[in-house]
Design a protein around this motif. Structure first.
Motif, mmCIF file in Angstrom:
data_model
loop_
_atom_site.group_PDB
_atom_site.id
_atom_site.type_symbol
_atom_site.label_atom_id
_atom_site.label_comp_id
_atom_site.label_asym_id
_atom_site.label_seq_id
_atom_site.Cartn_x
_atom_site.Cartn_y
_atom_site.Cartn_z
ATOM 1 N N UNK A 46 0.840 -1.200 0.000
ATOM 2 C CA UNK A 46 0.000 0.000 0.000
ATOM 3 C C UNK A 46 0.874 1.249 0.000
ATOM 4 N N UNK A 47 0.271 2.342 -0.523
ATOM 5 C CA UNK A 47 0.926 3.644 -0.420
ATOM 6 C C UNK A 47 0.647 4.290 0.933
ATOM 7 N N UNK A 48 -0.253 3.715 1.696
ATOM 8 C CA UNK A 48 -0.631 4.296 2.974
ATOM 9 C C UNK A 48 0.579 4.401 3.911
ATOM 10 N N UNK A 49 0.791 5.571 4.460
ATOM 11 C CA UNK A 49 1.893 5.789 5.389
ATOM 12 C C UNK A 49 3.241 5.984 4.735
ATOM 13 N N UNK A 50 3.269 6.081 3.392
ATOM 14 C CA UNK A 50 4.543 6.191 2.677
ATOM 15 C C UNK A 50 4.893 7.631 2.306
ATOM 16 N N UNK A 51 4.094 8.595 2.797
ATOM 17 C CA UNK A 51 4.315 9.985 2.394
ATOM 18 C C UNK A 51 5.701 10.506 2.733
ATOM 19 N N UNK A 52 6.173 10.192 3.937
ATOM 20 C CA UNK A 52 7.474 10.719 4.345
ATOM 21 C C UNK A 52 8.612 10.049 3.566
ATOM 22 N N UNK A 53 8.492 8.750 3.328
ATOM 23 C CA UNK A 53 9.521 8.051 2.556
ATOM 24 C C UNK A 53 9.534 8.566 1.126
ATOM 25 N N UNK B 57 16.052 0.803 15.370
ATOM 26 C CA UNK B 57 15.251 1.762 14.628
ATOM 27 C C UNK B 57 15.125 3.072 15.408
ATOM 28 N N UNK B 58 15.155 4.175 14.678
ATOM 29 C CA UNK B 58 14.828 5.467 15.273
ATOM 30 C C UNK B 58 13.412 5.373 15.833
ATOM 31 N N UNK B 59 13.181 5.816 17.062
ATOM 32 C CA UNK B 59 11.857 5.624 17.683
ATOM 33 C C UNK B 59 10.722 6.314 16.945
ATOM 34 N N UNK B 60 11.007 7.310 16.100
ATOM 35 C CA UNK B 60 9.951 8.025 15.392
ATOM 36 C C UNK B 60 9.712 7.513 13.980
ATOM 37 N N UNK B 61 10.336 6.390 13.620
ATOM 38 C CA UNK B 61 10.030 5.734 12.347
ATOM 39 C C UNK B 61 8.902 4.738 12.609
ATOM 40 N N UNK B 62 7.750 4.956 11.973
ATOM 41 C CA UNK B 62 6.557 4.144 12.222
ATOM 42 C C UNK B 62 6.745 2.715 11.725
ATOM 43 N N UNK B 63 5.894 1.822 12.228
ATOM 44 C CA UNK B 63 5.992 0.406 11.876
ATOM 45 C C UNK B 63 5.825 0.190 10.372
ATOM 46 N N UNK B 64 4.868 0.885 9.747
ATOM 47 C CA UNK B 64 4.663 0.738 8.301
ATOM 48 C C UNK B 64 5.884 1.239 7.534
ATOM 49 N N UNK B 65 6.504 2.296 8.037
ATOM 50 C CA UNK B 65 7.709 2.817 7.382
ATOM 51 C C UNK B 65 8.877 1.835 7.537
ATOM 52 N N UNK B 66 8.987 1.199 8.680
ATOM 53 C CA UNK B 66 10.060 0.212 8.878
ATOM 54 C C UNK B 66 9.922 -0.943 7.887
ATOM 55 N N UNK B 67 8.692 -1.398 7.715
ATOM 56 C CA UNK B 67 8.460 -2.502 6.779
ATOM 57 C C UNK B 67 8.837 -2.088 5.361
ATOM 58 N N UNK B 68 8.453 -0.879 4.981
ATOM 59 C CA UNK B 68 8.779 -0.400 3.626
ATOM 60 C C UNK B 68 10.284 -0.207 3.462
ATOM 61 N N UNK B 69 10.938 0.355 4.461
ATOM 62 C CA UNK B 69 12.385 0.577 4.370
ATOM 63 C C UNK B 69 13.157 -0.736 4.346
ATOM 64 N N UNK B 70 12.652 -1.734 5.048
ATOM 65 C CA UNK B 70 13.276 -3.063 4.963
ATOM 66 C C UNK B 70 13.177 -3.620 3.550
ATOM 67 N N UNK B 71 12.053 -3.361 2.898
ATOM 68 C CA UNK B 71 11.869 -3.820 1.534
ATOM 69 C C UNK B 71 12.781 -3.040 0.576
ATOM 70 N N UNK B 72 12.787 -1.719 0.732
ATOM 71 C CA UNK B 72 13.554 -0.862 -0.180
ATOM 72 C C UNK B 72 15.053 -1.095 -0.038
ATOM 73 N N UNK B 73 15.520 -1.270 1.201
ATOM 74 C CA UNK B 73 16.945 -1.399 1.473
ATOM 75 C C UNK B 73 17.348 -2.831 1.828
ATOM 76 N N UNK B 74 16.612 -3.782 1.306
ATOM 77 C CA UNK B 74 16.976 -5.187 1.549
ATOM 78 C C UNK B 74 18.345 -5.464 0.929
#
Length: 367
Positions: A136-143, A347-364
């Protein structure tokens, strides 16, 4: 038929006056021009006389300065623009010459720090689109904002904080974090202090037999020696090393915020010998905070992040943002032994769970 003379028109009255006026203006202009030439001639004559009256030494000095100025203008004009060396370029140069970079022995062309290239933003955006299609694009605005404007962020950041690879906008910035930032993981690591210390001491005994035992890496430093023993290196598990520290490796799986399958995630034992200084540098990203659990902390050892110094303590965690300019040094006496910490990226405490999942995918790793 009587002819009556007509009264002269206004144009007829002006006509006889035009010629005398023009003649007068021409004469005045010629006289002014003559006077201008006389003045110019006098000015040139005065300048020549002043030049003749000058001292010969002064004239030679002026001539030399003029020649130097002309040479300088020619030299600057033909010089090609000089490319500024970046941290990554210096790393690549050192690697090409067989010299190890400032962090680890790196031989992989996929290294996120050492093989940073101009097309990285396009690659990241492609990975984000692929992730959004699957999830989903949901929660991906900051990334999305971070990837779209990455060049501006990396180039315009204040010098005290300049992540080398990826900057996520709108995160609170501070050199150090309180223990409560990741309280669960901090407390878990501190409870297992003795376990990690025992496995390190077993590993470190091998240094008495050879200069650099298997599994250890030597990092370049301005002075002294800096060794690292990686369990996880840029998101990749190092199986041989993990087998030698099984309890510490299992502990990583119990941490809630440990960065795992992500090129920004690392876990290692870091050893500084007395007299060692780590050169100032920036970490690759601000999405993580680096945790140091003190295992051995002699006196006169210090970590400086963003210009703020802190000391390690045995059995205690120190949290900091390594995207700030930072350095470390051990100025203790040789008999005090090395400074040793167990380092793990959280993880930085202000990186949301959805963002962590996306960043794990992007930077795998290997993506």
């Amino acid at each position: 038929m009587v002819w009556v003379p007509l009264s002269p028109t206004s144009s007829d009255l002006r006509a006889p006056l035009r010629t005398p006026s023009t003649t007068t203006m021409s004469l005045e202009w010629l006289m002014d021009w003559s006077w201008s030439l006389d003045g110019l001639r006098d000015f040139i004559a005065t300048g020549i006389q002043s030049f003749r009256d000058c001292d010969a030494t002064a004239l030679v000095a002026v001539a030399c300065l003029l020649v130097l100025f002309v040479w300088y203008c020619y030299h600057v004009g033909r010089e090609q623009p000089r490319a500024y060396a970046t941290v990554n370029a210096l790393m690549q140069s050192a690697e090409a010459n067989g010299v190890q970079n400032g962090f680890v022995y790196c031989h992989s062309p996929e290294c996120v720090r050492c093989s940073h290239h101009d097309g990285l933003n396009q690659k990241l955006y492609h990975n984000l689109q692929e992730y959004a299609k699957r999830y989903s694009w949901s929660g991906m605005g900051r990334i999305h904002k971070g990837i779209r404007e990455q060049g501006r962020y990396l180039n315009s950041r204040p010098s005290i904080q300049k992540p080398e690879v990826f900057f996520l906008p709108d995160l609170p910035t501070t050199p150090y974090f309180s223990r409560d930032a990741q309280k669960h993981d901090v407390e878990l690591l501190e409870r297992n202090f003795q376990t990690i210390l025992c496995e390190f001491e077993t590993l470190y005994k091998a240094f008495s037999n050879c200069s650099l035992p298997q599994g250890w890496k030597m990092n370049s430093t301005p002075s002294g020696e800096w060794f690292t023993f990686y369990l996880v290196n840029q998101g990749m598990c190092v199986p041989r090393n993990c087998r030698r520290c099984p309890r510490t490796y299992r502990l990583l799986g119990s941490l809630r915020t440990c960065i795992g399958n992500n090129v920004f995630g690392n876990a290692c034992i870091s050893v500084l010998s007395p007299g060692t200084v780590i050169a100032e540098h920036y970490g690759p990203t601000n999405i993580r905070i680096r945790c140091h659990l003190g295992l051995k902390t002699p006196s006169n050892c210090e970590l400086v992040v963003g210009g703020e110094p802190q000391c390690w303590a045995e059995g205690r965690c120190l949290l900091f943002d390594d995207s700030f300019l930072h350095t470390a040094f051990h100025e203790g006496a040789p008999e005090e032994g090395p400074r040793v910490v167990f380092m793990v990226d959280l993880w930085h405490p202000n990186v949301a769970a959805a963002e962590r999942q996306a960043l794990d995918f992007i930077f795998a790793p290997g993506r």
